[in-house]
Design an enzyme around this catalytic site. Structure first.
Site, short mmCIF file in Angstrom:
data_model
loop_
_atom_site.label_atom_id
_atom_site.label_comp_id
_atom_site.label_asym_id
_atom_site.label_seq_id
_atom_site.Cartn_x
_atom_site.Cartn_y
_atom_site.Cartn_z
N ARG A 68 2.15 -16.85 -7.21
CA ARG A 68 0.68 -16.30 -7.10
C ARG A 68 0.21 -16.83 -8.90
NH1 ARG A 68 0.43 -9.62 -5.46
NH2 ARG A 68 -1.93 -10.26 -5.49
N ARG A 110 -0.07 -2.13 -9.74
CA ARG A 110 1.21 -3.22 -9.74
C ARG A 110 1.64 -3.59 -11.41
NH1 ARG A 110 1.03 -2.05 -5.47
NH2 ARG A 110 0.54 -2.61 -3.34
N GLY A 139 3.30 10.87 -0.10
CA GLY A 139 4.70 9.71 0.82
C GLY A 139 4.74 10.57 1.37
N GLY A 173 2.72 13.86 2.33
CA GLY A 173 1.14 13.61 3.64
C GLY A 173 0.64 13.14 1.94
N GLY A 188 3.10 -2.04 3.29
CA GLY A 188 2.26 -1.45 4.55
C GLY A 188 1.26 -0.65 4.14
N ASP A 221 -2.09 1.39 2.63
CA ASP A 221 -3.33 0.03 3.16
C ASP A 221 -3.85 0.81 3.77
OD1 ASP A 221 -2.83 -1.21 0.86
OD2 ASP A 221 -1.30 -2.71 1.28
N ASP A 262 2.85 -6.52 6.79
CA ASP A 262 2.74 -5.44 6.10
C ASP A 262 0.65 -5.18 6.79
OD1 ASP A 262 1.74 -6.51 3.27
OD2 ASP A 262 3.79 -7.56 4.20
#
Length: 337
Positions: free
Chosen positions: A117, A180, A248, A251, A276, A279, A315
């Site tokens: 990218r 990230r 995760g 919860g 995903g 999101d 995703d």
């Protein structure tokens, strides 16, 4: 001279505006070095959220940038097909390509992701393009992630402008930290995100991302950096309206500015692909927020949409419609006729 070409649209005000880089996604069937078949799709944190919201019946506008190439056309076509408004998007006319993501499954529960990218059209998103998309039809909610400002200086400037426009138009700001490490260091991320925190109404993060949004610790400060409750309260004191911590398999917990703490356990599902899930969680939370639901109901929908993502490959492909939200409560073996 290079620039971007804006797409035309209706100008109808969306409930949510989001923007960022969406890439061509290639998903392999095994180790990349061995070759084999690849599934072609698209992927991007912000567009994943947009699709999730659109499937739940909300009006969403995505204002990212793509290349003038076939990959860019696939991105736009996919988002349109999912009911996402792309009238605020732009095509880079300077030859920058649409970014590429390659997912390589290595173990049943371990996937490596490779990004191509650098110098992409999405990383060259310009503030002027975002301003056109925002002011043409100001949204109720501006959704940002910590990925977009990490892409480039121009993308970071677009985010800064978006925050200013949100304040001017009284739009609620939702920030998913989404750190990230391949895109920027924790030091640079913290420098940016700490400046944003006071302008955020809903901050969503994993517990280890919370310190990135807080002022640096003073020498000798005894605060426990691993305590999400303490970190959330510090963020609320800075002016954040609500802090939602993703935990995760444990919860999620929401901390509100009126002193309430609400927890929701994860929905039990057979895990297929965790990519995903965060999101999808955000899409569910914002959906219930837009519906005027309580904090408890927001978390319940968020963990539900997150569970759909975990139980599906891709995703965004497993994102549920509103009519499907109750399926997770059906007994095992249920056949819907």
């Amino acid at each position: 001279m290079t620039g971007t070409t804006a797409l035309t649209g209706t100008g109808t005000a969306p409930e949510v505006l989001t923007f960022g880089e969406t890439m061509l996604a290639l998903r392999g069937s095994g180790p990349l070095r061995l070759g084999g078949s690849m599934e072609v799709s698209v992927a991007g944190a912000e567009s994943n959220v947009a699709i999730g919201l659109a499937r739940l019946g909300h009006a969403v506008r995505w204002a990212g940038a793509v290349g003038e190439d076939e990959a860019g056309e696939l991105v736009l076509r996919t988002l349109r097909a999912e009911g996402v408004d792309v009238s605020g998007a732009s095509r880079d006319d300077g030859g920058a390509p649409t970014g590429l993501m390659i997912a390589e499954p290595r173990l049943p529960e371990v996937t490596r992701v490779h990004y191509h990218r650098a110098g992409s059209a999405g990383s060259r998103l310009k503030a002027c393009s975002l301003e056109r998309a925002f002011t043409a039809a100001p949204p109720k909610v501006l959704h940002l992630t910590g990925i977009t400002p990490a892409l480039s200086r121009s993308a970071r400037s677009a985010c800064t402008l978006a925050l200013r426009l949100a304040a001017e138009h009284s739009a609620l700001v939702c920030l998913d930290v989404n750190f990230r490490s391949r895109l920027w260091s924790s030091e640079v991320a913290a420098e940016v995100l700490r400046g944003w925190a006071p302008a955020v109404d809903v901050l969503i993060a994993s517990d280890d991302e919370l310190p990135l949004c807080l002022p640096a610790e003073a020498p000798g400060d005894p605060a426990d950096p691993a305590d999400p409750a303490l970190r959330a309260k510090e963020l609320l004191a800075l002016g954040v309206g609500e802090v939602v911590v993703k935990l995760g398999a444990a919860g999620a917990t929401a901390y509100t500015d009126d002193g309430r703490t609400v927890h929701a356990p994860a929905r039990p599902v057979r895990a297929v692909d965790t990519v995903g899930a965060g999101d999808a969680f955000v899409a569910g939370y914002l959906s219930a927020f837009l519906d005027g639901s309580t904090t408890e109901a927001r978390l319940d929908r968020a963990v539900t949409t997150g569970a759909f993502a975990v139980a599906s490959r891709g995703d965004w492909e497993g994102a549920p419609t509103r009519a499907e939200l109750g399926l997770l409560s059906a007994p095992a073996g249920t056949v819907v006729r």
